[in-house]
Design a protein around this motif. Sequence first.
Motif, PDB file in Angstrom:
ATOM      1  N   MET A   1       1.052  -1.383  -0.020  1.00  0.00           N
ATOM      2  CA  MET A   1       0.128  -0.486  -0.118  1.00  0.00           C
ATOM      3  C   MET A   1       0.932   1.090   0.193  1.00  0.00           C
ATOM      4  O   MET A   1       0.575   2.010  -0.397  1.00  0.00           O
ATOM      5  CB  MET A   1      -1.116   0.104   1.059  1.00  0.00           C
TER       6      MET A   1
ATOM      7  N   ILE B   1       2.653   2.733  -3.804  1.00  0.00           N
ATOM      8  CA  ILE B   1       1.613   3.694  -4.474  1.00  0.00           C
ATOM      9  C   ILE B   1       1.214   4.914  -4.103  1.00  0.00           C
ATOM     10  O   ILE B   1       0.398   5.697  -4.370  1.00  0.00           O
ATOM     11  CB  ILE B   1       0.458   2.766  -3.905  1.00  0.00           C
TER      12      ILE B   1
ATOM     13  N   LEU C   1       2.113   7.023  -6.729  1.00  0.00           N
ATOM     14  CA  LEU C   1       2.335   7.560  -7.635  1.00  0.00           C
ATOM     15  C   LEU C   1       0.306   8.276  -7.638  1.00  0.00           C
ATOM     16  O   LEU C   1      -0.037   9.019  -8.243  1.00  0.00           O
ATOM     17  CB  LEU C   1       0.968   6.483  -7.969  1.00  0.00           C
TER      18      LEU C   1
ATOM     19  N   LYS D   1       1.511  11.770  -7.312  1.00  0.00           N
ATOM     20  CA  LYS D   1       1.306  12.318  -8.493  1.00  0.00           C
ATOM     21  C   LYS D   1       0.496  12.336  -9.362  1.00  0.00           C
ATOM     22  O   LYS D   1       0.306  13.609  -9.629  1.00  0.00           O
ATOM     23  CB  LYS D   1       2.502  11.371  -9.692  1.00  0.00           C
TER      24      LYS D   1
ATOM     25  N   GLY E   1      -8.550  -0.949 -11.663  1.00  0.00           N
ATOM     26  CA  GLY E   1      -8.674  -1.382 -10.378  1.00  0.00           C
ATOM     27  C   GLY E   1      -7.970  -0.338  -9.730  1.00  0.00           C
ATOM     28  O   GLY E   1      -7.133  -1.534  -8.485  1.00  0.00           O
ATOM     29  N   PHE E   2      -8.005   0.663  -9.557  1.00  0.00           N
ATOM     30  CA  PHE E   2      -7.751   1.421  -8.561  1.00  0.00           C
ATOM     31  C   PHE E   2      -8.941   1.269  -7.130  1.00  0.00           C
ATOM     32  O   PHE E   2      -9.797   1.217  -7.881  1.00  0.00           O
ATOM     33  CB  PHE E   2      -7.466   3.320  -8.918  1.00  0.00           C
ATOM     34  N   GLY E   3      -8.748   1.560  -6.373  1.00  0.00           N
ATOM     35  CA  GLY E   3      -9.745   0.659  -5.102  1.00  0.00           C
ATOM     36  C   GLY E   3     -10.344   2.033  -4.759  1.00  0.00           C
ATOM     37  O   GLY E   3      -9.821   3.369  -4.845  1.00  0.00           O
ATOM     38  N   GLU E   4     -11.314   1.728  -4.159  1.00  0.00           N
ATOM     39  CA  GLU E   4     -12.111   3.142  -3.377  1.00  0.00           C
ATOM     40  C   GLU E   4     -11.359   4.411  -2.285  1.00  0.00           C
ATOM     41  O   GLU E   4     -11.355   5.390  -1.918  1.00  0.00           O
ATOM     42  CB  GLU E   4     -13.190   2.957  -2.860  1.00  0.00           C
TER      43      GLU E   4
ATOM     44  N   ASP F   1      -7.271   4.192  -2.844  1.00  0.00           N
ATOM     45  CA  ASP F   1      -6.583   4.571  -3.781  1.00  0.00           C
ATOM     46  C   ASP F   1      -6.967   6.325  -4.200  1.00  0.00           C
ATOM     47  O   ASP F   1      -6.771   6.948  -4.253  1.00  0.00           O
ATOM     48  CB  ASP F   1      -6.629   3.987  -5.076  1.00  0.00           C
TER      49      ASP F   1
END
Lengths: 420, 227
Positions: free
Chosen positions: A1, A4, A7, A10, A324-327, A329
Amino acid sequence: MISIIPLLLKIALAHLSGRRRQTLVATAGVAMGVGFFIAMAAMMQGFQTYFVQTIVDVSPHIVISDTYRELPRQPLTLIFNPENAALAIRNVKPKEEIRGIRNAGRILRALADMKGVKVAPMLEGQIIYRYGSTDKAATLSGIDPDAEKNITDIESDMVSGKLDNLKTYANGIVIGVGLARDLNAKYGDTITAVSPAGIVRNVKIVGIFRSGITALDNRASYALLKRAQILQNRPNVINAIRMHLDDPNAARSVAADIEKRFSYKAESWQEANEGFMAVFTIQNIIIYSTTSAILIVACFGIFNIISTIVNEKTRDIAILKSMGFGEGDIQGVFVFQGALMGVCGAVAGWGLGYAMSRGLGAIRVNIESELSMDRLFIIYTWTHYAFGGGACVIAATLAAWLPARKASKLRPVDILRGAA
Amino acid sequence: MSAILEARKVGRVLHEGEVPVTLLRDVSLSIMPGEFVSITGPSGSGKSSLLYILGLLDQCTSGAVYLNGLPTDDLGSASLSRMRLEHLGFVFQFHFLLPEFTILENVRIPMQRLGRLSERDQKDRATHLLEQLGLGDQGEKRPAQLSGGQRQRAAIARALANAPAVILADEPTGNLDTKNGRIVHDIFKGLARNQNTAIVMVTHDQALAATTDRQIHLVDGTLDLES
Ligand SMILES: Nc1ncnc2c1ncn2[C@@H]1O[C@H](COP(=O)(O)OP(=O)(O)OP(=O)(O)O)[C@@H](O)[C@H]1O
Ligand SMILES: [Mg+2]
């Protein structure tokens, strides 16, 4: 976790850079809140510290006076506790006692034996000074100059003459600079003193002091203890014992102990200035509520921008989620935006607050109220910066939380349908 | 060989308005690895709805979807996200590239999210994918600086980032001219043949559909078995 986070940061930065001006304005808003808080806190706490410092320097830490906090209990109530007995005594007439501290010599010796304590006796009374056509009511304190020097800073407050002159001039007095001004009298002048006992004497001004505490400068005068006792017609009486402690912060508890031991009222400097302490509390409440208001307004700005960005970036949110990004993220991306603005605002606010503190410190003023001051006293402490910065980052992050949550709950399907 | 993606008696009823709307009814199909399947049907027949359900973006109200032989209907949103990240790739009519990022960065994003490759390897793989799709020299550009066909190819490169087992494409050639449509179609064909990637493509173009391994025709939310 954790891997990321760069990212997400960014993406968060990319969104903010698309709304540079709005971001800047909102960040400036929170920076302002932090800056004002730091400057106001520096000024107020500086003032409070200076005030306490002056009080602690100029006045004794504990004053024992010839009064009691409670009337002595009636013999009857000593037998029947009135709290649970049907007993009420009305119209008790307190015995008129001869004023003054009894057994003063014994008490003085007992106090002087305590560790880290210095004591000085005093007879305080009213007096009227007469010079030319001017009458002026004042207090006359009979002191022992050598003991007094241990208690207060009066020696260093002398603007003309010195305290020891009291020992060389039999009819000498030392008066406050305001009192001298009101009487139109100068150093070396001889004026007339009239005591409540009806005794009239000529006295010579052998010293003038300026303590910075207006009440003292305008109303106080000092004479040798013996002289004062004669003038007031109270031979061998003292009505106050003044104490200096090596640790002024211990004054409250030491005073309580003394009061228990000798039953005379012993007042610490904190108790004597309780009114000011209450004012300080109010000042602090005002600072905190004003800056909270500024921060809250600024946070509305942050809330606004992030809501706008969320609405503008629904497509990006949809594709990131389908990728595929989750809530969590998505929420992270937008919470980071708030946190970033908060951090930038905090840092800018520190700079602003420091600059404003310096500016306030450079201002010259002429204040003559309870204290006389020629400039504002500014205190620099990391706690103000930590508190201001912390509150700013937390508030900004919370402001981002709601829109971020909304973004995380967007259903990609709804957006993809609309965008096709 | 077993199916990579399977729908069993899938139904989807919407309860948003006053009357429930049936989008899909009893749709069953299985997609084999490396198979190129096209879905056709009139507008409003439920093609997109089916694709979203197959792609785990939406959940069916009856029946079940199996990915790699495993049922997906009990999974929470975090697990579904993970499945999409690892096994599925999407291409839509609109490219959905992030406008602030370069093409290369866009292709790298799913790899960064998955975090299996080193930064070096991610960049190498992204460059390689762009070269495969004829965009080798476009990596440093922003999406706005590319033509429509180039953008769609960049979106395909991104869909391929984590080497998915299935690509789900909703009218990927819908916004393209015939030539570019042809190119995209050929890319899909190549992927299916050479890399064993299953492709499910919704299209209105009968000519393109005719060249796929299998055509599925939807009418009113159900499979039209006669075609
Ligand atoms: N949120 C919604 N509320 C009501 N009806 C909906 C909703 N979403 C989709 N529909 C209906 O579901 C049906 C299927 O939609 P879907 O987008 O799957 O069709 P499609 O085959 O992809 O059409 P097209 O070829 O035009 O893209 C349509 O009749 C549409 O109007
Ligand atoms: Mg559709």
